[in-house]
Design a protein around this motif. Structure first.
Motif, PDB file in Angstrom:
ATOM      1  N   ILE A  71       0.859  -1.182   0.000  1.00 38.21           N
ATOM      2  CA  ILE A  71       0.000   0.000   0.000  1.00 38.21           C
ATOM      3  C   ILE A  71       0.900   1.238   0.000  1.00 38.21           C
ATOM      4  N   HIS A  89      -3.785   8.063   0.145  1.00 39.03           N
ATOM      5  CA  HIS A  89      -3.398   6.676  -0.114  1.00 39.03           C
ATOM      6  C   HIS A  89      -4.614   5.764   0.004  1.00 39.03           C
ATOM      7  N   LEU A  90      -5.774   6.308  -0.167  1.00 38.81           N
ATOM      8  CA  LEU A  90      -6.981   5.506  -0.007  1.00 38.81           C
ATOM      9  C   LEU A  90      -7.795   5.470  -1.293  1.00 38.81           C
ATOM     10  N   GLU A 105      -9.122   3.266  -2.923  1.00 38.11           N
ATOM     11  CA  GLU A 105     -10.286   2.385  -2.964  1.00 38.11           C
ATOM     12  C   GLU A 105     -11.352   2.793  -1.961  1.00 38.11           C
ATOM     13  N   ASP A 145      -2.661   0.711  15.618  1.00 39.45           N
ATOM     14  CA  ASP A 145      -3.878   1.371  15.138  1.00 39.45           C
ATOM     15  C   ASP A 145      -3.833   1.532  13.617  1.00 39.45           C
ATOM     16  N   THR A 174      -5.815   0.160   8.586  1.00 34.66           N
ATOM     17  CA  THR A 174      -5.704  -0.101   7.144  1.00 34.66           C
ATOM     18  C   THR A 174      -6.488  -1.351   6.784  1.00 34.66           C
ATOM     19  N   LEU A 192     -10.173  -0.482   6.872  1.00 38.20           N
ATOM     20  CA  LEU A 192     -10.560   0.302   5.697  1.00 38.20           C
ATOM     21  C   LEU A 192     -10.674  -0.586   4.459  1.00 38.20           C
ATOM     22  N   MET A 252     -13.523   4.247  11.784  1.00 41.00           N
ATOM     23  CA  MET A 252     -12.759   4.862  12.883  1.00 41.00           C
ATOM     24  C   MET A 252     -12.561   3.875  14.014  1.00 41.00           C
ATOM     25  N   THR A 253     -11.459   4.060  14.704  1.00 44.18           N
ATOM     26  CA  THR A 253     -11.188   3.233  15.873  1.00 44.18           C
ATOM     27  C   THR A 253     -12.201   3.564  16.957  1.00 44.18           C
ATOM     28  N   ALA A 254     -12.935   2.573  17.411  1.00 45.66           N
ATOM     29  CA  ALA A 254     -13.833   2.776  18.545  1.00 45.66           C
ATOM     30  C   ALA A 254     -13.193   2.214  19.808  1.00 45.66           C
ATOM     31  N   LYS A 255     -12.397   1.184  19.630  1.00 45.35           N
ATOM     32  CA  LYS A 255     -11.819   0.521  20.799  1.00 45.35           C
ATOM     33  C   LYS A 255     -10.492  -0.104  20.380  1.00 45.35           C
ATOM     34  N   ARG A 289     -21.788  -2.504  10.673  1.00 43.91           N
ATOM     35  CA  ARG A 289     -20.771  -1.443  10.634  1.00 43.91           C
ATOM     36  C   ARG A 289     -19.571  -1.766  11.520  1.00 43.91           C
ATOM     37  N   LYS A 290     -19.639  -2.838  12.267  1.00 43.10           N
ATOM     38  CA  LYS A 290     -18.584  -3.131  13.246  1.00 43.10           C
ATOM     39  C   LYS A 290     -17.564  -4.119  12.678  1.00 43.10           C
ATOM     40  N   LEU A 310     -11.770  -2.597  17.672  1.00 41.94           N
ATOM     41  CA  LEU A 310     -13.089  -2.478  17.049  1.00 41.94           C
ATOM     42  C   LEU A 310     -13.101  -1.201  16.234  1.00 41.94           C
ATOM     43  N   ILE A 326     -15.513   1.140  13.562  1.00 34.24           N
ATOM     44  CA  ILE A 326     -16.889   1.377  13.134  1.00 34.24           C
ATOM     45  C   ILE A 326     -16.858   2.100  11.788  1.00 34.24           C
ATOM     46  N   VAL A 383     -17.843   4.543   9.039  1.00 30.40           N
ATOM     47  CA  VAL A 383     -18.482   5.864   9.104  1.00 30.40           C
ATOM     48  C   VAL A 383     -18.549   6.466   7.712  1.00 30.40           C
TER      49      VAL A 383
HETATM   50  C1  LIG Z   1      -7.288  -0.498   0.111  1.00 30.87           C
HETATM   51  C2  LIG Z   1      -7.146   0.123   1.487  1.00 30.87           C
HETATM   52  C3  LIG Z   1      -6.047   1.069   1.584  1.00 30.87           C
HETATM   53  C4  LIG Z   1      -5.909   1.583   2.962  1.00 30.87           C
HETATM   54  C5  LIG Z   1      -4.753   2.498   3.083  1.00 30.87           C
HETATM   55  C6  LIG Z   1      -4.731   3.035   4.456  1.00 30.87           C
HETATM   56  C7  LIG Z   1      -3.626   3.896   4.705  1.00 30.87           C
HETATM   57  C8  LIG Z   1      -3.568   4.551   6.031  1.00 30.87           C
HETATM   58  C9  LIG Z   1      -4.640   4.222   6.935  1.00 30.87           C
HETATM   59  C10 LIG Z   1      -4.411   4.808   8.221  1.00 30.87           C
HETATM   60  C11 LIG Z   1      -5.399   4.163   9.167  1.00 30.87           C
HETATM   61  C12 LIG Z   1      -5.344   4.989  10.408  1.00 30.87           C
HETATM   62  C13 LIG Z   1      -6.333   4.416  11.358  1.00 30.87           C
HETATM   63  C14 LIG Z   1      -6.425   5.393  12.516  1.00 30.87           C
HETATM   64  C15 LIG Z   1      -7.867   5.396  12.900  1.00 30.87           C
HETATM   65  C16 LIG Z   1      -8.097   6.393  14.061  1.00 30.87           C
HETATM   66  O1  LIG Z   1      -7.168   6.641  14.735  1.00 30.87           O
HETATM   67  S1  LIG Z   1      -9.594   7.082  14.136  1.00 30.87           S
HETATM   68  C17 LIG Z   1      -9.348   8.238  15.458  1.00 30.87           C
HETATM   69  C18 LIG Z   1      -9.669   7.704  16.799  1.00 30.87           C
HETATM   70  N1  LIG Z   1     -11.077   7.376  16.905  1.00 30.87           N
HETATM   71  C19 LIG Z   1     -12.000   8.312  17.089  1.00 30.87           C
HETATM   72  O2  LIG Z   1     -11.725   9.471  17.200  1.00 30.87           O
HETATM   73  C20 LIG Z   1     -13.430   7.816  17.127  1.00 30.87           C
HETATM   74  C21 LIG Z   1     -14.247   8.583  18.139  1.00 30.87           C
HETATM   75  N2  LIG Z   1     -15.560   7.947  18.248  1.00 30.87           N
HETATM   76  C22 LIG Z   1     -16.545   8.234  17.362  1.00 30.87           C
HETATM   77  O3  LIG Z   1     -16.402   9.111  16.506  1.00 30.87           O
HETATM   78  C23 LIG Z   1     -17.790   7.420  17.432  1.00 30.87           C
HETATM   79  O4  LIG Z   1     -17.949   6.914  18.734  1.00 30.87           O
HETATM   80  C24 LIG Z   1     -17.761   6.223  16.432  1.00 30.87           C
HETATM   81  C25 LIG Z   1     -16.586   5.286  16.691  1.00 30.87           C
HETATM   82  C26 LIG Z   1     -17.660   6.775  15.016  1.00 30.87           C
HETATM   83  C27 LIG Z   1     -19.025   5.416  16.585  1.00 30.87           C
HETATM   84  O5  LIG Z   1     -20.081   6.331  16.603  1.00 30.87           O
HETATM   85  P1  LIG Z   1     -21.415   6.046  15.757  1.00 30.87           P
HETATM   86  O6  LIG Z   1     -21.104   6.019  14.318  1.00 30.87           O
HETATM   87  O7  LIG Z   1     -22.443   7.000  16.239  1.00 30.87           O
HETATM   88  O8  LIG Z   1     -21.763   4.565  16.146  1.00 30.87           O
HETATM   89  P2  LIG Z   1     -22.823   4.063  17.235  1.00 30.87           P
HETATM   90  O9  LIG Z   1     -24.152   4.101  16.588  1.00 30.87           O
HETATM   91  O10 LIG Z   1     -22.623   4.733  18.544  1.00 30.87           O
HETATM   92  O11 LIG Z   1     -22.336   2.553  17.406  1.00 30.87           O
HETATM   93  C28 LIG Z   1     -22.425   1.622  16.350  1.00 30.87           C
HETATM   94  C29 LIG Z   1     -22.219   0.267  16.977  1.00 30.87           C
HETATM   95  O12 LIG Z   1     -20.875   0.195  17.460  1.00 30.87           O
HETATM   96  C30 LIG Z   1     -20.864  -0.057  18.853  1.00 30.87           C
HETATM   97  N3  LIG Z   1     -19.782   0.749  19.443  1.00 30.87           N
HETATM   98  C31 LIG Z   1     -19.496   2.023  19.183  1.00 30.87           C
HETATM   99  N4  LIG Z   1     -18.445   2.419  19.930  1.00 30.87           N
HETATM  100  C32 LIG Z   1     -18.082   1.363  20.665  1.00 30.87           C
HETATM  101  C33 LIG Z   1     -17.083   1.141  21.626  1.00 30.87           C
HETATM  102  N5  LIG Z   1     -16.195   2.095  21.958  1.00 30.87           N
HETATM  103  N6  LIG Z   1     -16.994  -0.065  22.195  1.00 30.87           N
HETATM  104  C34 LIG Z   1     -17.852  -1.065  21.849  1.00 30.87           C
HETATM  105  N7  LIG Z   1     -18.833  -0.909  20.944  1.00 30.87           N
HETATM  106  C35 LIG Z   1     -18.955   0.279  20.362  1.00 30.87           C
HETATM  107  C36 LIG Z   1     -22.207   0.395  19.362  1.00 30.87           C
HETATM  108  O13 LIG Z   1     -22.578  -0.273  20.535  1.00 30.87           O
HETATM  109  C37 LIG Z   1     -23.104   0.016  18.194  1.00 30.87           C
HETATM  110  O14 LIG Z   1     -23.324  -1.359  18.243  1.00 30.87           O
HETATM  111  P3  LIG Z   1     -24.759  -1.982  17.791  1.00 30.87           P
HETATM  112  O15 LIG Z   1     -25.784  -1.317  18.660  1.00 30.87           O
HETATM  113  O16 LIG Z   1     -24.924  -1.616  16.329  1.00 30.87           O
HETATM  114  O17 LIG Z   1     -24.610  -3.451  18.011  1.00 30.87           O
END
Ligand SMILES: CCCCCCCCCCCCCCCC(=O)SCCNC(=O)CCNC(=O)[C@H](O)C(C)(C)COP(=O)(O)OP(=O)(O)OC[C@H]1O[C@@H](n2cnc3c(N)ncnc32)[C@H](O)[C@@H]1OP(=O)(O)O
Length: 259
Positions: A93, A102-103, A105, A171, A176, A179, A187-190, A217-218, A240, A242, A244
């Motif tokens: 990638i 870099h995404l 897709e 993370d 990756t 995605l 997004m990382t939820a846990k 979505r999980k 975990l 989710i 988005v």
């Molecule tokens: C070809 C490909 C190329 C790829 C090339 C890639 C290149 C390079 C990539 C770089 C990759 C970087 C990866 C970094 C990724 C971050 O670092 S992201 C930053 C850190 N994370 C955040 O800031 C997220 C903050 N939290 C939020 O925004 C929101 O809580 C979330 C996670 C979006 C979820 O909110 P929501 O969409 O409202 O979801 P919600 O309806 O509350 O929950 C949905 C379901 O999940 C469950 N859930 C939600 N949160 C939790 C939790 N914490 N624990 C347990 N269950 C949970 C709920 O219970 C619910 O379950 P069900 O009832 O459906 O069974």
């Protein structure tokens, strides 16, 4: 994956020669002479950021390729992983400094020459000083393997990587994978990490991640961080993500330093 849970590797293994260690007993505010091995900053490169509307005008530079800061061990492992791409079972990638260009897709990518967000792992300009890494995606789209050289700026405990740096690596590797599996933003939820052995600065590690379960979505994933010989398991994690909807827009220029 080999066993060796919690065993320490020889810090000399996989190391970059002449790591930037602090001399014991030297007060923290006494300037430490810059060791000759600390690499020079990369030359300025085009700014790129994601915008769903902006026009594509600059080709970003792929940084997931060898540079002068890569150790021999890192280069060797990289070549080994590259060989696995020739039959299509894995693919490398590309990775860029700014935005999520870099995404291809996952996002409708366009590149804008203005200042934009810098990816956390690509924030250190000096080659070899921070995260040097390349991520490979399995043809299944449900496994990723990240090869990473842990640079001296990632120090936590003296001579070892900061736990947050390992968390960032995990993370990113699971992110990756998520995605790729989601084919949309997630997004990382846990994130739960067990740190089993300290990672020596300069070490080349491999983070292996896979999707364990995908329910609506999980996306549940696992990850293991080992040395390249699979002798030492440094960390294991579960995550975990989710899915988005993406409403990506570049931050205002004021929030974005030029470099
Ligand atoms: C070809 C490909 C190329 C790829 C090339 C890639 C290149 C390079 C990539 C770089 C990759 C970087 C990866 C970094 C990724 C971050 O670092 S992201 C930053 C850190 N994370 C955040 O800031 C997220 C903050 N939290 C939020 O925004 C929101 O809580 C979330 C996670 C979006 C979820 O909110 P929501 O969409 O409202 O979801 P919600 O309806 O509350 O929950 C949905 C379901 O999940 C469950 N859930 C939600 N949160 C939790 C939790 N914490 N624990 C347990 N269950 C949970 C709920 O219970 C619910 O379950 P069900 O009832 O459906 O069974």
């Amino acid at each position: 994956m080999g066993g060796g849970r919690g065993r320490r590797s020889n810090p000399a293994g996989d190391s970059i020669p002449q790591l930037c260690h602090r001399t014991p007993g030297v007060p923290i505010d006494v300037p430490v002479p810059t060791p000759p091995h600390v690499p020079q900053p990369r030359p300025p490169r085009p700014h790129c950021c994601v915008s769903l509307q902006a026009s594509c005008s600059v080709s970003p530079q792929d940084l997931a390729v060898p540079n002068a800061g890569w150790s021999a061990a890192m280069c060797e492992q990289y070549q080994r992983l590259l060989r696995c791409t020739t039959n299509g079972s894995w693919r490398r990638i590309p990775s860029y400094r700014r935005g999520l260009d870099h995404l291809p897709e996952v996002l409708q990518m366009t590149v804008d020459p203005g200042p934009g967000p810098r990816l956390f792992l690509r924030n250190v300009d000096a080659e070899g000083a921070g995260f040097e890494y390349a991520i490979f995606l399995h043809a299944s789209g449900r496994r990723t393997r990240c090869l990473c050289q842990v640079g001296p700026y990632l120090e936590g405990h003296q001579g070892f990587a900061h736990g947050g740096a390992i968390a960032t690596l995990v993370d990113t590797t699971v992110g990756t994978c998520a995605l790729a599996a989601a084919k949309m933003s997630a997004m990382t939820a846990k994130l739960s990490i067990s740190y089993l052995a300290p990672v020596p600065l300069g070490a080349v590690v491999v983070a292996d991640s896979r999707v364990e379960q995908h329910e609506g979505r999980k996306i549940f994933l696992s990850c293991q961080v080992c040395d390249t010989q699979r002798d030492t398991l440094y960390a294991e994690a579960t995550a975990l993500f989710i899915q988005v909807e993406d409403n990506n827009s570049p931050p205002s220029p004021a929030a974005c330093p030029q470099r």
